[in-house]
Scaffold this active site. Structure first.
Site, PDB file in Angstrom:
ATOM      1  N   HIS A 124      69.357  81.699 -71.248  1.00  0.00           N
ATOM      2  CA  HIS A 124      69.263  80.501 -72.081  1.00  0.00           C
ATOM      3  C   HIS A 124      70.135  80.594 -73.333  1.00  0.00           C
ATOM      4  CE1 HIS A 124      65.021  79.535 -70.268  1.00  0.00           C
ATOM      5  NE2 HIS A 124      66.004  79.286 -69.428  1.00  0.00           N
TER       6      HIS A 124
HETATM    7  C1  LIG Z   1      70.739  82.263 -63.179  1.00  0.00           C
HETATM    8  C2  LIG Z   1      70.266  81.162 -64.106  1.00  0.00           C
HETATM    9  C3  LIG Z   1      69.011  80.612 -63.928  1.00  0.00           C
HETATM   10  C4  LIG Z   1      68.560  79.607 -64.786  1.00  0.00           C
HETATM   11  N1  LIG Z   1      67.330  79.055 -64.567  1.00  0.00           N
HETATM   12  C5  LIG Z   1      66.912  78.049 -65.348  1.00  0.00           C
HETATM   13  C6  LIG Z   1      65.660  77.420 -65.106  1.00  0.00           C
HETATM   14  O1  LIG Z   1      64.933  77.781 -64.182  1.00  0.00           O
HETATM   15  N2  LIG Z   1      65.286  76.408 -65.933  1.00  0.00           N
HETATM   16  C7  LIG Z   1      66.053  75.998 -66.973  1.00  0.00           C
HETATM   17  O2  LIG Z   1      65.656  75.079 -67.697  1.00  0.00           O
HETATM   18  N3  LIG Z   1      67.241  76.579 -67.234  1.00  0.00           N
HETATM   19  C8  LIG Z   1      67.689  77.581 -66.444  1.00  0.00           C
HETATM   20  N4  LIG Z   1      68.899  78.168 -66.691  1.00  0.00           N
HETATM   21  C9  LIG Z   1      69.656  77.708 -67.864  1.00  0.00           C
HETATM   22  C10 LIG Z   1      70.444  76.435 -67.585  1.00  0.00           C
HETATM   23  O3  LIG Z   1      71.117  76.552 -66.346  1.00  0.00           O
HETATM   24  C11 LIG Z   1      71.443  76.231 -68.725  1.00  0.00           C
HETATM   25  O4  LIG Z   1      70.753  76.126 -69.961  1.00  0.00           O
HETATM   26  C12 LIG Z   1      72.271  74.972 -68.532  1.00  0.00           C
HETATM   27  O5  LIG Z   1      72.935  74.981 -67.284  1.00  0.00           O
HETATM   28  C13 LIG Z   1      73.288  74.878 -69.650  1.00  0.00           C
HETATM   29  O6  LIG Z   1      74.154  73.805 -69.376  1.00  0.00           O
HETATM   30  P1  LIG Z   1      75.608  73.762 -69.978  1.00  0.00           P
HETATM   31  O7  LIG Z   1      76.180  72.462 -69.578  1.00  0.00           O
HETATM   32  O8  LIG Z   1      75.560  74.122 -71.407  1.00  0.00           O
HETATM   33  O9  LIG Z   1      76.412  74.958 -69.274  1.00  0.00           O
HETATM   34  P2  LIG Z   1      76.672  75.262 -67.735  1.00  0.00           P
HETATM   35  O10 LIG Z   1      75.610  74.682 -66.877  1.00  0.00           O
HETATM   36  O11 LIG Z   1      76.927  76.731 -67.674  1.00  0.00           O
HETATM   37  O12 LIG Z   1      78.006  74.464 -67.403  1.00  0.00           O
HETATM   38  C14 LIG Z   1      79.259  74.900 -67.830  1.00  0.00           C
HETATM   39  C15 LIG Z   1      80.263  74.594 -66.743  1.00  0.00           C
HETATM   40  O13 LIG Z   1      81.569  74.827 -67.236  1.00  0.00           O
HETATM   41  C16 LIG Z   1      82.319  75.520 -66.269  1.00  0.00           C
HETATM   42  N5  LIG Z   1      83.345  76.295 -66.982  1.00  0.00           N
HETATM   43  C17 LIG Z   1      83.164  77.276 -67.890  1.00  0.00           C
HETATM   44  N6  LIG Z   1      84.339  77.723 -68.331  1.00  0.00           N
HETATM   45  C18 LIG Z   1      85.293  77.010 -67.698  1.00  0.00           C
HETATM   46  C19 LIG Z   1      86.715  77.016 -67.743  1.00  0.00           C
HETATM   47  N7  LIG Z   1      87.395  77.841 -68.538  1.00  0.00           N
HETATM   48  N8  LIG Z   1      87.375  76.147 -66.937  1.00  0.00           N
HETATM   49  C20 LIG Z   1      86.703  75.303 -66.118  1.00  0.00           C
HETATM   50  N9  LIG Z   1      85.357  75.247 -66.051  1.00  0.00           N
HETATM   51  C21 LIG Z   1      84.671  76.094 -66.833  1.00  0.00           C
HETATM   52  C22 LIG Z   1      81.305  76.395 -65.560  1.00  0.00           C
HETATM   53  O14 LIG Z   1      81.774  76.763 -64.285  1.00  0.00           O
HETATM   54  C23 LIG Z   1      80.100  75.476 -65.508  1.00  0.00           C
HETATM   55  O15 LIG Z   1      80.142  74.655 -64.365  1.00  0.00           O
HETATM   56  C24 LIG Z   1      69.379  79.163 -65.847  1.00  0.00           C
HETATM   57  C25 LIG Z   1      70.663  79.712 -66.020  1.00  0.00           C
HETATM   58  C26 LIG Z   1      71.106  80.692 -65.149  1.00  0.00           C
HETATM   59  C27 LIG Z   1      72.509  81.269 -65.338  1.00  0.00           C
END
Ligand SMILES: Cc1cc2nc3c(=O)[nH]c(=O)nc-3n(C[C@H](O)[C@H](O)[C@H](O)COP(=O)(O)OP(=O)(O)OC[C@H]3O[C@@H](n4cnc5c(N)ncnc54)[C@H](O)[C@@H]3O)c2cc1C
Length: 371
Positions: free
Chosen positions: A290
């Site tokens: 997280h």
């Molecule tokens: C294994 C795991 C289990 C989890 N389980 C839960 C759960 O059960 N419940 C819950 O509430 N939360 C859970 N989380 C947390 C939740 O997934 C995150 O808080 C949420 O996805 C954050 O969203 P975000 O958009 O900030 O980032 P992300 O979802 O990480 O999205 C970022 C995106 O940007 C892309 N990216 C990054 N760098 C680059 C680049 N240089 N070029 C192109 N693309 C890029 C990545 O591939 C990704 O698709 C979990 C996380 C993980 C890793």
């Protein structure tokens, strides 16, 4: 204590991509590139004018120009990393790797917060947990087929269905610990399979005081960023985690669980004193994935704020960050739904929609419904 809400639809895990992106894929104004690594945001005269990326297949550098805005949503690790690679960040950090400063913003990559978690497991004397329920190829196949053909059975479960929000001290005004209950013996994020029936309590600290940071290892966009998690840096964080371990032992020792609990597997009976518990936590604690806070939203007077209330990067035109990195402080629960909420709110702002009226949402304290 209670069941968790899950992002599941028709018995299948429903990611943000499935919910929001897939239904929009046929729109003429949407192009979705996969296998494309963003390496830099292009800034000209103080305005973000596009994005540079490297195509995985051709290994060639490409540029996409932005007519209106660039929206950065690479998550709490990669969003600050991409900003730093683009020259937006703490000048001292950028100078170490020879990256010219495009915009000095000290807060980029700072303020990293995460939920640190330990897993405590007990053996179960009955063959009723994940190990026995799916033991052997026949049972595993049956589970798979039952799910594939009828959408039923254990394949629909995800073993992590209930939990709790607890206070590690009675004087706190809100819970500072979260529990996830798992119907299996969990080790190393579930990567190690333990041949025993049992159950696990994950316990994590919800509101850590410790702050880490995401920095650079290199100016090469393909090099991993440097992550300084800085967990357990304060007495309060260590106390809360230690208390969490003691509270879970108290829960597991309840008479209601007598028929389901035998030996404590982890941490085990040799871990008793404060010092032993602290040492065990230091050795075994893991992220519960997280991370937030590394491009935090804040007032203009806060020099560590990276984005403003509309998620616009301070001092750069046409650039917003929309992901978990903008949270100034970690939410007291899982981060997926709050991140989706941030994205929905941002979509409204981009479309010029008026803010929804504030709602009085009831919260529950000590079993009492409070206004
Ligand atoms: C294994 C795991 C289990 C989890 N389980 C839960 C759960 O059960 N419940 C819950 O509430 N939360 C859970 N989380 C947390 C939740 O997934 C995150 O808080 C949420 O996805 C954050 O969203 P975000 O958009 O900030 O980032 P992300 O979802 O990480 O999205 C970022 C995106 O940007 C892309 N990216 C990054 N760098 C680059 C680049 N240089 N070029 C192109 N693309 C890029 C990545 O591939 C990704 O698709 C979990 C996380 C993980 C890793």
């Amino acid at each position: 204590w209670g069941p968790y809400q899950l992002t599941i639809r028709d018995g299948q895990r429903w990611s943000a991509a499935r919910a929001y992106l897939h239904p929009a894929m046929s729109r003429p104004n949407l192009t979705c590139l996969t296998g494309a690594r963003t390496t830099r945001i292009i800034v000209e005269n103080g305005r973000a004018t596009g994005v540079e990326y490297v195509d995985d297949k051709t290994k060639t550098k490409q540029v996409v120009n932005a007519d209106k805005e660039v929206l950065l949503s690479a998550g709490a690790v990669q969003s600050p990393h991409i900003l730093q690679l683009s020259g937006i960040g703490d000048p001292e950090e950028l100078a170490k790797f020879g990256i010219p400063v495009v915009k000095a913003l000290k807060g980029v990559g700072a303020n990293l917060q995460d939920h640190l978690d330990v897993t405590m497991s007990w053996e179960c004397p009955q063959p009723i947990t994940a190990f026995s329920l799916r033991k052997g190829i026949v049972k595993t196949l049956m589970i798979g087929m039952n799910y594939a053909f009828f959408g039923k059975g254990m394949g629909r479960q995800q073993f992590l269905e209930s939990g709790a929000f607890l206070k590690s001290r009675p004087d706190l005004d809100r819970p500072d610990l979260q529990v996830h209950c798992v119907l299996a013996v969990m080790q190393d994020h579930g990567k190690v399979s333990v041949a025993k029936d049992g159950f696990t309590f994950h316990v994590c600290q919800l509101r850590p005081e410790s702050r880490g940071r995401v920095g650079l290892n290199s100016a090469d966009p393909f090099a991993d960023p440097a992550i300084f998690a800085n967990y357990l840096a304060t007495d309060e964080d260590r106390r809360a985690m230690r208390e969490g371990v003691r509270m879970m032992r108290h829960v597991a020792s309840q008479a209601a669980l007598d028929a389901y609990r035998s030996e404590e597997l982890f941490p085990g009976k040799d871990v008793e004193t404060d010092e032993q518990i602290d040492a065990w936590i230091r050795k075994h604690a893991e992220t519960i994935y997280h991370p937030v806070g590394t491009c935090k939203m804040g007032a203009a007077s806060d020099e560590m704020a990276v984005v403003d209330g509309e998620l616009k990067v301070r001092g750069i035109e046409g650039l917003r960050v929309i992901d978990a990195s903008v949270m100034p402080t970690l939410v007291g629960g899982n981060t997926n739904a709050p991140t989706i909420m941030i994205a929905e709110k941002a979509a409204d702002m981009l479309r010029g929609r008026a803010a929804l009226p504030a709602e009085d949402v009831a919260v529950f304290e000590d079993g009492q419904k409070a206004a």
